[in-house]
Design a protein around this motif. Structure first.
Motif, mmCIF file in Angstrom:
data_model
loop_
_atom_site.group_PDB
_atom_site.id
_atom_site.type_symbol
_atom_site.label_atom_id
_atom_site.label_comp_id
_atom_site.label_asym_id
_atom_site.label_seq_id
_atom_site.Cartn_x
_atom_site.Cartn_y
_atom_site.Cartn_z
ATOM 1 N N UNK A 452 0.829 -1.200 0.000
ATOM 2 C CA UNK A 452 0.000 0.000 0.000
ATOM 3 C C UNK A 452 0.867 1.255 0.000
ATOM 4 N N UNK A 453 2.057 1.158 0.680
ATOM 5 C CA UNK A 453 2.960 2.322 0.669
ATOM 6 C C UNK A 453 3.536 2.532 -0.722
ATOM 7 N N UNK A 454 3.873 1.415 -1.408
ATOM 8 C CA UNK A 454 4.390 1.548 -2.778
ATOM 9 C C UNK A 454 3.335 2.133 -3.712
ATOM 10 N N UNK A 455 2.054 1.821 -3.450
ATOM 11 C CA UNK A 455 0.991 2.361 -4.295
ATOM 12 C C UNK A 455 0.918 3.884 -4.196
ATOM 13 N N UNK A 456 1.411 4.426 -3.077
ATOM 14 C CA UNK A 456 1.358 5.885 -2.922
ATOM 15 C C UNK A 456 2.563 6.581 -3.552
ATOM 16 N N UNK A 457 3.473 5.805 -4.188
ATOM 17 C CA UNK A 457 4.573 6.427 -4.918
ATOM 18 C C UNK A 457 5.942 6.195 -4.328
ATOM 19 N N UNK A 458 6.036 5.437 -3.237
ATOM 20 C CA UNK A 458 7.339 5.155 -2.644
ATOM 21 C C UNK A 458 8.019 3.995 -3.364
ATOM 22 N N UNK A 459 9.350 3.877 -3.148
ATOM 23 C CA UNK A 459 10.160 2.862 -3.835
ATOM 24 C C UNK A 459 11.052 2.185 -2.787
#
Length: 526
Positions: A452-459
């Motif tokens: 879910x954190x990656x879905x917000x644009x994190x890598x």
């Protein structure tokens, strides 16, 4: 062309490098042709493959290269060791190939007995800490060995004294392993001899000794230094054959004396310890045999006397049989009279009894009545027992009839149906609760997942080993990186240190003027 070269304005002589090196070599060798140098051995690694030894002599302010040639090494009284303080006798020379000077050692001796004693004490302390001197690990010597192995020099007086003493006391087979008992190779040769004797097979071509004697004559501490070798002490301690140490005189002590199973004061004393005196054994055996024969004879005499005394105390056969014989005669005389009296009594009793057919019929009738009475009582008892058994059988048949069985089966079926309904209900409730818990856990997992954190644009950034990279300082220039996005992986390469972007400071927000012209402004509170 000659006009272009500068003109030399000095008349100093010119030398080649070889000439300078040769002149220095001759000067040093002439001035220091024979010197004695005291110092500590440093960098000693044992003889080179060529047989030469190279090391340094040093003190607290300087160091001097040293070399011992192969021929000199074989003549040294003891082996050099790292850290030993020695006095080296030799000559100084230079080595032109590397512009170094060194001492060529012709003789090497310890710097006083104190240095050797300190080294000996250090070895003794280390071996004692390992338990090699404990008396509990030492083996008993065989009383009468068949073969004795002697480790010593074959040309000295020691081996002759040992063989002569053994032949005088108890001649037997002696196997000699020749070794050097002095010099640099002494310790290694004696170690090989002890290990070689232990490696001999039982019943082989060379008889395996039952006892070993390590012997040498007396001498100074330096002369006996080979028997203070640590490898030799360990070989003697590990020997499966008992070892007698006979090194030096009674006042001389070495490490071999401490680890051996028995220490002899002299080589001759070792021979006396190893074997008994054959003449004494024969005399002792003859004395014991004579004592055995005398003891046996005295024992037989004593037993014979006891038997005779017991025989005299026993009564004669006539005395033993006198009373039984008299009793037998009396019984025989009474037997004839008793037989006559008994016959007369039986005859009188038979005459008093009157036998007739009427008496027999009366007796038979009485017996018949008694028999009929017993038969009637037996029949009545049998009928009563049958009636009781029949009544018990009827009661049992009523109790296990078909109606009770039908009622019992019906009750069991009802209980089974009820239990099945309760089980289905409980299973349904249990599955519902588990399904609800699973749904909650799935929602919590989705909430806490990094996806879910990656879905917000994190890598997620990881190196080639899969480890996460959390700081920019951990990234090496030109390092391969893996970038994980929400929809897949991307391989990347880090930039060099020069081109790596520096973190930019966050822009500051301009403060709003508290004296705004907006009539609705409420000051700088917000």
């Amino acid at each position: 062309m000659s006009d272009l070269l500068p003109e030399s304005r000095t008349n100093a002589a010119e030398y080649t490098v070889s000439e300078i090196s040769g002149a220095l070599k001759r000067t040093v060798e002439d001035a220091f042709g024979n010197v004695r140098v005291r110092g500590e051995i440093s960098g000693y690694r044992g003889p080179h493959s060529s047989g030469h030894a190279y090391f340094c002599l040093k003190d607290d302010r300087a160091r001097l290269e040293a070399v011992v040639w192969k021929g000199t090494m074989s003549r040294l009284k003891f082996r050099p060791e790292e850290g030993m303080e020695v006095i080296a006798t030799g000559r100084l020379t230079t080595y032109p190939g590397s512009s170094k000077y060194q001492i060529v050692i012709d003789n090497l001796e310890p710097a006083g007995a104190g240095a050797l004693m300190a080294l000996l004490e250090e070895r003794k302390r280390r071996l004692a800490a390992e338990g090699l001197f404990e008396s509990s690990r030492k083996r008993r010597l065989p009383f009468m060995p068949a073969v004795i192995g002697v480790v010593t020099s074959p040309t000295g007086a020691v081996i002759r004294d040992i063989i002569h003493r053994i032949n005088d006391r108890f001649p037997l087979h002696v196997v000699v392993w020749p070794v050097r008992v002095q010099g640099e190779t002494c310790g290694a040769e004696v170690t090989a001899a002890v290990e070689g004797f232990n490696a001999l097979p039982v019943g082989g071509a060379i008889a395996r000794p039952d006892l070993l004697i390590v012997a040498r004559g007396g001498g100074s501490l330096e002369d006996l230094w080979g028997f203070n070798d640590e490898a030799l002490a360990r070989a003697v301690a590990a020997s499966r054959i008992p070892v007698i140490s006979a090194v030096g005189h009674e006042t001389d002590w070495t490490l071999v004396d401490l680890v051996a199973d028995m220490r002899a004061p002299t080589p001759t004393g070792a021979a006396e310890i190893a074997v008994p005196v054959k003449a004494d054994l024969e005399a002792n055996l003859a004395s014991l045999a004579a004592r055995l024969r005398a003891c046996t004879s005295r024992n037989f005499d004593r037993k014979r006397q006891v038997l005779r005394a017991a025989g005299r105390a026993l009564p004669s056969p006539d005395q033993l049989l006198a009373l039984p014989r008299r009793h037998f005669d009396e019984v025989t005389s009474r037997l004839s009279r008793a037989l006559i009296i008994s016959t007369e009594r039986k005859r009188a009793r038979l005459a008093a009894i009157r036998l007739s057919p009427a008496t027999l019929d009366r007796r038979i009738g009485e017996i018949r009545k008694m028999t009929e009475r017993d038969i009637a009582r037996a029949c009545a008892g049998l009928r009563a027992a049958l009636r009781e058994r029949r009544s018990r059988l009827d009661r049992t048949a009523q109790r296990i009839g078909p109606e009770p069985l039908v009622r019992r089966n019906r009750l069991c079926v009802e209980r089974l149906v009820s239990a099945e309904r309760r089980m289905d209900h409980a299973a349904t409730m249990r599955m519902g609760r588990l399904r609800s818990r699973l749904t909650q856990a799935d929602r919590l997992l989705a909430t806490l997942s990094h996806q879910s954190i990656l879905e917000r644009g994190f890598v997620l950034v990881s190196d080639t080993s899969g480890a996460l990279v959390k700081r920019a300082a951990e990234v090496e220039p030109e390092a391969a990186l893996s970038l994980r996005f929400a929809d897949g992986m991307v391989e990347a390469v880090a930039g060099s240190a020069a081109t790596r972007a520096k973190p930019q400071p966050k822009p500051t927000q301009p403060r709003k003027d508290t004296a705004s012209n907006d009539p609705g402004a409420q000051g700088s509170l917000f």
